[in-house]
Structures are given as C-alpha cells and as structure tokens.
Design a protein around this motif. Structure first.
Motif, short mmCIF file in Angstrom:
data_model
loop_
_atom_site.label_atom_id
_atom_site.label_comp_id
_atom_site.label_asym_id
_atom_site.label_seq_id
_atom_site.Cartn_x
_atom_site.Cartn_y
_atom_site.Cartn_z
N GLU A 562 14.70 -24.99 -22.64
CA GLU A 562 14.15 -23.77 -23.24
C GLU A 562 13.19 -24.06 -24.38
N CYS A 563 13.19 -25.30 -24.90
CA CYS A 563 12.27 -25.69 -25.96
C CYS A 563 11.12 -26.50 -25.36
N GLY A 564 10.07 -26.71 -26.16
CA GLY A 564 8.96 -27.50 -25.64
C GLY A 564 7.67 -27.30 -26.41
N LEU A 565 6.59 -27.82 -25.81
CA LEU A 565 5.26 -27.81 -26.42
C LEU A 565 4.32 -26.98 -25.56
N ARG A 566 3.48 -26.18 -26.21
CA ARG A 566 2.44 -25.44 -25.49
C ARG A 566 1.18 -25.40 -26.34
N PHE A 567 0.04 -25.12 -25.66
CA PHE A 567 -1.26 -25.13 -26.34
C PHE A 567 -1.93 -23.77 -26.22
N ALA A 577 -1.55 -26.34 -31.21
CA ALA A 577 -0.38 -26.87 -30.53
C ALA A 577 0.87 -26.25 -31.17
N ILE A 578 1.71 -25.64 -30.34
CA ILE A 578 2.89 -24.91 -30.83
C ILE A 578 4.14 -25.58 -30.29
N ILE A 579 5.03 -25.96 -31.18
CA ILE A 579 6.30 -26.60 -30.79
C ILE A 579 7.44 -25.68 -31.19
N ASN A 580 8.34 -25.39 -30.24
CA ASN A 580 9.55 -24.60 -30.50
C ASN A 580 10.76 -25.49 -30.36
N LEU A 581 11.57 -25.57 -31.42
CA LEU A 581 12.77 -26.40 -31.45
C LEU A 581 13.96 -25.55 -31.90
N ASN A 582 15.14 -25.99 -31.56
CA ASN A 582 16.36 -25.39 -32.11
C ASN A 582 16.52 -25.87 -33.55
N TYR A 583 16.71 -24.95 -34.47
CA TYR A 583 16.86 -25.31 -35.87
C TYR A 583 18.21 -25.98 -36.08
N THR A 584 18.21 -27.23 -36.58
CA THR A 584 19.46 -27.94 -36.83
C THR A 584 19.28 -28.87 -38.01
N THR A 585 20.32 -28.99 -38.80
CA THR A 585 20.35 -29.97 -39.90
C THR A 585 21.49 -30.96 -39.70
N ASP A 586 22.11 -30.95 -38.47
CA ASP A 586 23.17 -31.90 -38.17
C ASP A 586 22.57 -33.29 -37.98
N ASP A 587 23.47 -34.31 -38.04
CA ASP A 587 22.97 -35.65 -37.81
C ASP A 587 22.69 -35.84 -36.32
#
Length: 598
Positions: A562-567, A577-587
């Motif tokens: 569901e995450c990834g890179l698009r232009f 360039a747009i990057i969508n990631l899951n927000y996490t601060t875990d190791d």
C-alpha cells in the motif's frame, strides 16, 4: 436401495395421515356450518346493540334541540335582537346565548358547531367549525329544515369548507324556531347543530369481526352517513348487488351473498323512527375462521406422530452427528488460520482414527507454515541487503567522479572539505547499511551530498527544507531520498535551468508520512512517468540506473504494497516525487516483525 424398515415406516405414516386428514375435513365442514349460523346470530345481536346506541345518540341530539326550543330565555334573545354587528346590544345578547348553550351542551366533545339563522341570515355561531352560511342556505338541509315546520330534521353528513377528503366531516341536525306563545305561531328563525362524525363512527368501530369486514350507517335510501372507511362517505350502496336485499326490507336479518368474487355474509338492522339503517358485510371465511383449529389440530397430530418416529432416528444419528460436527468445527478453525486446533480423541472407532489423522495433519501444516515464514523472512532480508549494496557502488561512483573533477580543477582546500563530507557520508552509509534511520539522519546525508554536488555546479543548486518537527524522528530506509535528489541534479536540471532548486518537504496525516522531493527542472513526459510507474526495466536502467526502481522496491519491502513512490511531472515544469510511508518510530527489528519478516 430403500430398506424394508424404511418402506414400512412410510406406508404406515401415509395411512395414518390419510385417515386423520379425512376425519379433519369432515369435522371441518360440519363445524363450519354450525359456527356460521351461531356467528351470524351473534353479529346480528351486535348490530342490535349498535342500533340501541345509535338511538341513544339521536335521542341526545333531540334532547339538545328540545332544550333550546323550549327555553324561553333563548327564544326571547333570538326574537328581540336584530344581531346587528354595529349595535351595542348584540354583544350582551351573544354572551347570554353562549352561557345558555354552554349549560345545555356541557362541554360535549361531539358538538362542533351550533348556528342560529334569523331572517334567512346567520346571526350567531357557537363552536370552532367553519362553513359558508351563504352556501349552506342553498343546501337541501336548510330547505328541508324549514319545510319540516318545527320537527327535528336529520340532514346527514356534510363536509366543512376547510376539510380534506377524510377530515372535517359533521352530522347536521336542523329545527325551525317557532314562537308557540304568540297568536299566529310566529316564525322566529332556525337552528342547526353540527355533531362530529365520530359520534356515529364510534358506534360501528367495535363490530364483531370488523377487522376484514365493512360497516355502514346509512339512511333508508342507501346514502352512507358514517363508515369505517371514510372514503365511502357520501356514496350510495343501495343499488350495489351485494347490499340490494338489505334495503328491500324494513326489518333486520342476514343473508349470504355469493355473487362477488368472495362469499360474504350481509347483516342489517333498521331504525324506522330515525330513517336509519346499519349494514355490515363480512367475508364468510372470517365467520368460520375458528374452525381452522380443526385443521391445525389434525396437522399437529400428524406432526406428532412423525415426531415420535423421527425421535428414534435422532437418537441413533446423534452418535454419528456429534463427532462429525466437532470435525467440521475443527476444520473451520484450521481453515481460518488456527493451526493449533486439535480434536479430542476419545473413541477407538472410525471417528477416532479420523481425529488422530486430523491432529497429525494440523501439526504438519503448522511446522510447514513456520518453515515458510522463516524462509520468506530470510529471502526478504537478503533482498533488502542486496538492494542496499546495489546503491552504495552506484553512489560511490558518482561521488568519486565529482571529487576527481574537483581535484583536477582546484588543487586547494575545497577538495579537503569535499573529502571530509564524503567521509561523513561513507561513515553513515556503511554503518547503517541494510537498516532504517531517522529522517533527520537521512537529511544530513542529503545535505552533505548536495554540498559535494554544488562544487560541480558552481554553487548554483539551492535546497529548501520544509520538514515538520514531528517527522524528524520517523524511521525510513537508509539512503532512501538520495537517489531522488541525485536524479533531480543529474537529469532534471541540465544546462537550461538558470536557478536550479530542490524542495524537500514532509507532512504526517492519518498515521502516514509523506515525503516530497520537488525540483524546477526540465520535467518528464507522460510516457516517461508511465514507464516509471510500471517499473519498466529498460527505462529504469537508461534513465537513472537502478536508483528509482530500487527506491520503490525498498519501500514496499519495508512497509507493504500500500506504500510506495509516484511521480507528478510535465515537460518543462519540473518533477515532483512523492513517497508515502507508514509513520513509525520503532526500531527496525519491530518493523520486520509487524510485516511477518521475523
């Protein structure tokens, strides 16, 4: 092939049902005729009681009229006042009449209006109803009341001026006012009483079996004065085929009408004194509805006999059905992913063998699944490591080429600074190879990388950071943004962009981190964007080596599909360039665990 036991059971059950059904039909026909006769008599008795209630209602209205006619004070007020609206005497006269009428009607809810006419004009109205007195004077009720010469005249049902199809219906009674104390019986005027139609409707609403039947109060000419169905009011039912016989007699009785689609029982009761008749139509099936209990009892007995035979089979089949249900439930749990499901082995029959085999199969499937998960985890870790190591040689090649050109050109302190920045880059990159780093660390890498590139481009490259404070601690794959920045510098600007600028921004929304790398370069065509979107391998190698495809693959390996890179780009207008990631601060280890890698 059917067994003899099954065939005998079917034969005796069929014989039993046939006998019970035959007896039930005979009993049903015999009892239905008796019930029909008894119920018709009961309905007729009910109509008789309704007729008495109707007679009481008519006597009440007559009593009201008599009290008014024979009250000297009332007659005196009507006779001695002109009821001129401009005259002062009209107000006390109307007040005196209201007090007398309040005492006579004594808050009778059924009384809606009382009108007094004198010299053929409306001089006083008591109540809250509304009617057009000019229109009312042209009605047959007004004319017939005058013609009745002092007798109570029942005018039937009328509708008020502001009423709808089914509201504002009144029963109108009229009486001529005559001064019998005078020598020539002087004509004083006329009065009219308007009663709510509910006074009649309430009489027929409680008719026996009236749920599917129809009840009417009519005059002897068939005009409907009141009905449970208000749409029937003002209609005439005398000439209808099913009610015609009811109006051929001035007595009371009932008969069966078979002319319509359904057989009905018609009962009627006549009140000759008031020229009224109560008529009721009921479907015959409602009369004999209670006899259906015989059929119900027959069916119940048949079901009972079947139940006795079925119960025996149930006890035999239960011993088979219970273990089958347990096996089915265990298989459903296994199908839903619960590989710890087990069957309790208590018997040594075929079901016990099946339970043992099922438990063995569940253990084997769980071991196989654990093995597959471990292999998948190792495969993903290997792919991530390989992709990470693919970036480093590519990056080092470009950096070293830049340093070489700078050393040839300058031979000064600037080369030393570039080497220092390169050493920082190498230290952070190699130390975090294959790991996730904070966005803050990644931006430090970008800053050093751009400073090195500025030497080649004579400090023309400008980088603007628009990063929200909360996103600095968010973890992303190491060297994720560098290929995108490098792509903007090497392929986006060229020689035609005078003031090259790269903008790096971030925002957090709905648990996701969005990173945007935007330049004001040459841009890309729609065809090029589609090839990048579809991971076109040929274009990926020619456009930016393995860099851009690598970025998208790493995002999906770490965070899912569901995450990834698009232009977003167009020729001559720069590239975003747009990057969508899951927000996490875990190791990083916990991130792998969430995706099933460990």
């Amino acid at each position: 092939m059917r067994s003899i036991h099954l065939r005998l059971m079917i034969f005796f059950c069929s014989l039993l049902i046939l006998t019970l059904v035959t007896m039930g039909i005979y009993s049903y026909r015999l009892s239905s005729s008796v019930v029909e006769e008894k119920t018709s008599a009961a309905v007729l008795k009910s109509l008789e009681q309704q007729a008495k209630n109707l007679d009481v209602q008519m006597r009440t209205v007559k009593k009201y009229m008599d009290l008014i006619i024979y009250t000297p004070e009332f007659m005196k007020v009507v006779e001695t006042n002109s009821f001129d609206k401009t005259s002062y005497q009209t107000v006390p006269a109307e007040h005196e009449m209201k007090e007398m009428l309040d005492a006579i009607f004594f808050e009778d809810d059924m009384v809606k209006d009382f009108a007094v006419f004198k010299d053929e004009r409306l001089v006083y109205k008591y109540g809250n109803g509304s009617f057009d007195d000019k229109k009312f004077k042209g009605d047959s009720i007004y004319k017939n009341t005058i013609a009745a010469d002092g007798a109570l005249y029942f005018g039937g049902t009328i509708k008020s001026d502001d009423s709808s199809e089914t509201d504002g219906l009144y029963l109108c009674y009229g009486r001529k006012l005559t001064d019998y104390n005078s020598y020539q019986n002087t004509d004083v005027g006329s009065v009219f009483l308007f009663m709510d139609i509910k006074s009649f409707s309430a009489i027929i609403n409680d008719t026996i079996g009236s749920g599917n039947g129809k009840s009417y109060i009519t005059d002897n000419e068939g005009n409907v004065l009141a009905s449970q169905d208000k749409l029937q009011i003002f209609s005439n039912i005398k000439d209808r085929s099913d009610y015609r016989r009811a109006y051929e007699s001035n007595a009371s009785g009932y008969y069966i009408d078979e002319q319509g689609r359904d057989t009905s029982v018609i009962t009627f009761y006549t009140l000759p004194k008031w020229n009224l008749k109560i008529v009721q139509s009921m479907p015959r099936k409602d009369f004999i509805g209670e006899t259906n209990n015989i059929i119900v009892a027959t069916l119940a007995l048949s079901v009972l006999m079947f139940a006795i035979l079925v119960v025996a089979a149930l006890f035999l089949s239960r011993s088979v059905a219970r273990p089958v249900k347990k096996i089915k439930a265990a298989m459903k749990n296994l199908q839903d992913g619960n590989f710890d499901a087990r069957l309790d082995v208590r018997s040594r029959d075929e079901f016990g063998s099946i339970a043992v085999s099922f438990n063995y199969m569940a253990v084997q499937l769980k071991e196989l699944l654990d093995k597959l998960i471990k292999e998948e985890r190792r495969r993903n870790e290997t792919e991530i490591s390989m992709l990470q190591y693919q970036i480093n040689p590519h990056f080092l090649y470009n950096v070293l080429a830049t340093i070489r050109l700078s050393a040839v050109s300058h031979h000064d302190q600037e080369t030393a600074e570039m080497l220092q920045k390169l050493s920082r880059l190498l230290k952070r990159t190699l130390a975090n190879a294959g790991r996730m780093v904070s966005l803050e660390t990644e931006l430090c890498n970008i800053n050093d990388f751009v400073d090195i590139q500025k030497v080649l481009y004579n400090d023309k490259i400008n980088v603007v950071y628009d990063v929200c404070e909360q996103s600095y601690k968010c973890l992303i794959p190491n060297m994720l943004l560098q290929p995108l920045v490098e792509n903007s510098i090497l392929h986006g600007f060229g020689d035609h962009v005078k003031d090259p600028e790269i903008r790096i921004s971030s925002r957090i929304r709905d648990g996701q981190l969005q990173l945007v790398i935007e330049d004001n370069g040459l841009g890309m065509s729609e065809e090029t964007i589609q090839k990048l979107k579809n991971n076109h391998p040929e274009h990926g190698m020619s456009y930016n080596g393995i860099g851009l495809t690598n970025v998208n693959m790493r995002i999906k390996l770490y965070f899912g599909e569901e995450c990834g890179l698009r232009f977003e780009s167009s020729a001559g207008r720069g590239t975003k360039a747009i990057i969508n990631l899951n927000y996490t601060t875990d190791d990083p280890e916990s991130t792998y665990i969430q995706r099933g890698m460990l």
